[in-house]
Design a protein around this motif. Structure first.
Motif, short mmCIF file in Angstrom:
data_model
loop_
_atom_site.label_atom_id
_atom_site.label_comp_id
_atom_site.label_asym_id
_atom_site.label_seq_id
_atom_site.Cartn_x
_atom_site.Cartn_y
_atom_site.Cartn_z
N GLY A 154 79.44 -103.47 71.66
CA GLY A 154 78.01 -103.63 71.86
C GLY A 154 77.61 -105.05 72.19
O GLY A 154 78.37 -106.01 71.99
N SER A 155 76.40 -105.21 72.72
CA SER A 155 75.86 -106.52 73.07
C SER A 155 74.35 -106.43 73.13
O SER A 155 73.77 -105.34 73.07
N MET A 156 73.69 -107.59 73.24
CA MET A 156 72.24 -107.63 73.37
C MET A 156 71.83 -108.90 74.11
O MET A 156 72.56 -109.89 74.11
N THR A 157 70.66 -108.86 74.72
CA THR A 157 70.01 -110.06 75.24
C THR A 157 68.56 -110.01 74.81
O THR A 157 67.99 -108.93 74.57
N GLY A 158 67.94 -111.18 74.70
CA GLY A 158 66.54 -111.24 74.29
C GLY A 158 66.11 -112.68 74.16
O GLY A 158 66.53 -113.54 74.93
N PHE A 159 65.30 -112.96 73.12
CA PHE A 159 64.81 -114.32 72.92
C PHE A 159 64.59 -114.56 71.42
O PHE A 159 64.55 -113.61 70.62
N THR A 185 67.29 -106.21 75.96
CA THR A 185 68.26 -105.25 76.48
C THR A 185 69.36 -105.04 75.44
O THR A 185 69.76 -105.97 74.74
N GLU A 186 69.83 -103.81 75.35
CA GLU A 186 70.97 -103.44 74.52
C GLU A 186 71.82 -102.47 75.34
O GLU A 186 71.70 -101.26 75.21
N PRO A 187 72.66 -103.01 76.22
CA PRO A 187 73.40 -102.17 77.17
C PRO A 187 74.33 -101.16 76.50
O PRO A 187 74.79 -101.36 75.38
N GLY A 188 74.60 -100.09 77.24
CA GLY A 188 75.54 -99.08 76.76
C GLY A 188 74.94 -98.14 75.75
O GLY A 188 73.75 -98.19 75.43
N SER A 189 75.81 -97.28 75.19
CA SER A 189 75.33 -96.24 74.27
C SER A 189 75.69 -96.51 72.82
O SER A 189 75.20 -95.82 71.92
N PHE A 190 76.56 -97.52 72.56
CA PHE A 190 77.04 -97.72 71.20
C PHE A 190 75.89 -97.92 70.21
O PHE A 190 75.83 -97.26 69.17
N LEU A 191 74.97 -98.85 70.51
CA LEU A 191 73.90 -99.13 69.56
C LEU A 191 72.90 -97.97 69.46
O LEU A 191 72.21 -97.85 68.45
N TYR A 192 72.84 -97.13 70.49
CA TYR A 192 71.98 -95.95 70.41
C TYR A 192 72.42 -95.05 69.25
O TYR A 192 71.59 -94.51 68.51
N TYR A 193 73.73 -94.90 69.08
CA TYR A 193 74.25 -94.01 68.05
C TYR A 193 74.43 -94.70 66.70
O TYR A 193 74.85 -94.06 65.73
N TYR A 242 59.67 -105.05 73.57
CA TYR A 242 59.95 -105.45 74.95
C TYR A 242 61.24 -104.83 75.47
O TYR A 242 61.62 -105.05 76.62
N CYS A 243 61.94 -104.09 74.62
CA CYS A 243 63.22 -103.50 75.01
C CYS A 243 63.02 -102.09 75.55
O CYS A 243 62.42 -101.24 74.89
N SER A 244 63.54 -101.85 76.73
CA SER A 244 63.44 -100.52 77.34
C SER A 244 64.81 -99.85 77.46
O SER A 244 64.93 -98.80 78.08
N SER A 245 65.84 -100.46 76.86
CA SER A 245 67.18 -99.87 76.92
C SER A 245 67.23 -98.56 76.14
O SER A 245 66.46 -98.33 75.20
N TYR A 246 68.16 -97.71 76.54
CA TYR A 246 68.38 -96.43 75.89
C TYR A 246 68.58 -96.62 74.39
O TYR A 246 68.06 -95.85 73.57
N ALA A 247 69.32 -97.67 74.01
CA ALA A 247 69.63 -97.91 72.60
C ALA A 247 68.40 -98.24 71.77
O ALA A 247 68.39 -98.07 70.55
N CYS A 248 67.33 -98.72 72.41
CA CYS A 248 66.12 -99.07 71.67
C CYS A 248 65.18 -97.88 71.49
O CYS A 248 64.24 -97.95 70.69
N SER A 249 65.44 -96.81 72.21
CA SER A 249 64.50 -95.69 72.22
C SER A 249 64.42 -94.95 70.90
O SER A 249 63.41 -94.30 70.62
N ASN A 250 65.47 -95.03 70.09
CA ASN A 250 65.47 -94.28 68.83
C ASN A 250 65.61 -95.19 67.61
O ASN A 250 66.09 -94.77 66.57
N HIS A 251 65.19 -96.45 67.77
CA HIS A 251 65.26 -97.39 66.66
C HIS A 251 63.91 -98.08 66.45
O HIS A 251 63.08 -98.12 67.36
#
Length: 377
Positions: free
Chosen positions: A130-135, A158-166, A96-105
């Motif tokens: 870093g941060s996240m929201t969900g359920f 959601t996983e805002p920002g780029s930190f978790l992407y890397y 359900y996550c469409s954040s940039y950080a979720c795209s490569n995990h």
């Protein structure tokens, strides 16, 4: 706490084995065989007779972060998670996550797990970075040979920002006390204890150096091969983070910080040693670190002659040589100390992160609310 820097008390001695399992106690009294005959296997399991310590290997990513593989669901879906003693929630990315950080995990898909149970309680977590929201939901979590059913965990949306992407890890597995768990979720280790899945209500962490293999978190036990000498036990002063009391910080026999004592947390999710902005610059000056754009650089050639930094806990000195607190990356050397403001009711918290834990094998004892520290091999 998860404060990862990217490249750019009262202490006393007790016997090694604490918190005996019922199996051990019954065996010592000659009652084990009779007990097993009288009680069915499911009751015996409840009383922790068959639980054994399990070691979960961790990858060392450039001495910056340490993470391992767990699985969630039936059949299992695998995830790399950072084992973080500075937070208390387990969460992974979800479909359900469409954040940039979720795209490569790796992303958890509830529809592919027969043991998934929706809870739909909102979850929001903010870390040092870093941060996240969900359920929240329930499912079976498997870690290092331990099958943990009905475990509450978070699915990120959601996983805002780029930190978790890397980040090389997908999610985070918090190992702190339940009092700091977001949305009152039951932490993984609490669920293990409640179900009698560990032989002792403690876990221990060994962190390798210089990017080497061999890092491990041991659930339910202490491994003598990872330390030398005795274990010093330090009471937890506040049951939220793994918080202890530090006496002072010394260099060349002089107190340079924490002169009146200070609260500190032992945090595997923080790369460095952090302290109040009013005190860390003094340490940087003593070790010869030079500030450039808030990064403290050190002449690599000075390492052999640099002083030891001694963190004292109830008279027990924990010595950090320059080789431990100087970070060497791509030919550059930087300080392993960092300023961070982290107010608490007891004063500004210090964080004894990976720079400290690499030198001292750390045992986190929930049964007795203590932290054990011993010189790492």
């Amino acid at each position: 706490m998860l404060n990862i820097t990217l490249i750019n008390l009262f202490s006393f001695r007790v016997p090694l084995i604490k918190g005996k399992s019922m199996r051990t106690a019954l065996k010592e009294k000659g009652l084990l065989e009779d007990f097993l005959k009288k009680h069915p296997h499911n009751l015996a399991s409840k009383y922790n007779l068959y639980a054994q310590p399990f070691a979960e290997p961790m990858y060392n990513d450039l001495d910056i972060e340490y993470y391992g593989v767990i699985s969630i669901g039936t059949p299992p879906q695998s995830f790399n998670v950072l084992f973080d003693t500075g937070s208390a929630n387990l969460w992974v990315p979800s479909v359900y996550c469409s954040s940039y950080a979720c795209s490569n995990h790796n992303k958890f898909n509830p529809s592919q797990s027969s043991t998934y149970q929706a809870l739909n309680t909102a979850l929001s977590i903010t870390y040092g970075t870093g941060s996240m929201t969900g359920f929240l939901a329930y499912d079976t979590v498997t870690i290092g040979g331990i099958v943990d059913p009905n475990q509450m965990f978070g699915l990120s949306e959601t996983e805002p920002g780029s930190f978790l992407y890397y980040s090389p890890f997908d999610g985070i597995l918090g190992l702190a006390y339940p009092s700091i768990a977001s949305s009152r979720a039951t932490p993984v280790f609490d669920n293990m204890m409640n179900q009698g899945l560990v032989s002792q209500d403690l876990f221990s962490i060994y962190l390798s150096r210089n990017g080497a293999t061999g890092s491990v978190v041991v659930f339910g036990g202490i491994d003598e091969s990872y330390y030398t000498g005795q274990i010093n036990w330090v009471p937890v002063t506040t049951q939220g983070y793994w918080q202890i009391a530090v006496d002072n910080v010394m260099i060349n026999g002089q107190v340079v910080a924490c002169s009146q004592g200070c609260p500190a947390i032992v945090d595997s999710g923080t790369s460095l040693i952090t302290g109040p902005p009013s005190e860390i610059p003094t340490i940087q000056q003593w070790i010869g670190a030079v500030n450039s754009n808030n990064e403290y650089y050190i002449n690599c050639q000075n390492i052999p002659s640099m002083p030891q930094v001694v963190i004292t806990i109830n008279g027990i000195p924990y010595t950090l040589p320059a080789s431990a607190y100087v970070r060497q990356t791509n030919g550059q050397c930087t300080s392993g100390f960092q300023s961070m403001s982290l107010p608490s009711a007891q004063g500004d918290l210090w964080i004894l992160g990976d720079v400290f834990i690499r030198e001292y094998y750390a045992i986190f004892d929930r049964g007795n609310n203590m932290v054990g520290l011993a010189q790492s091999v």
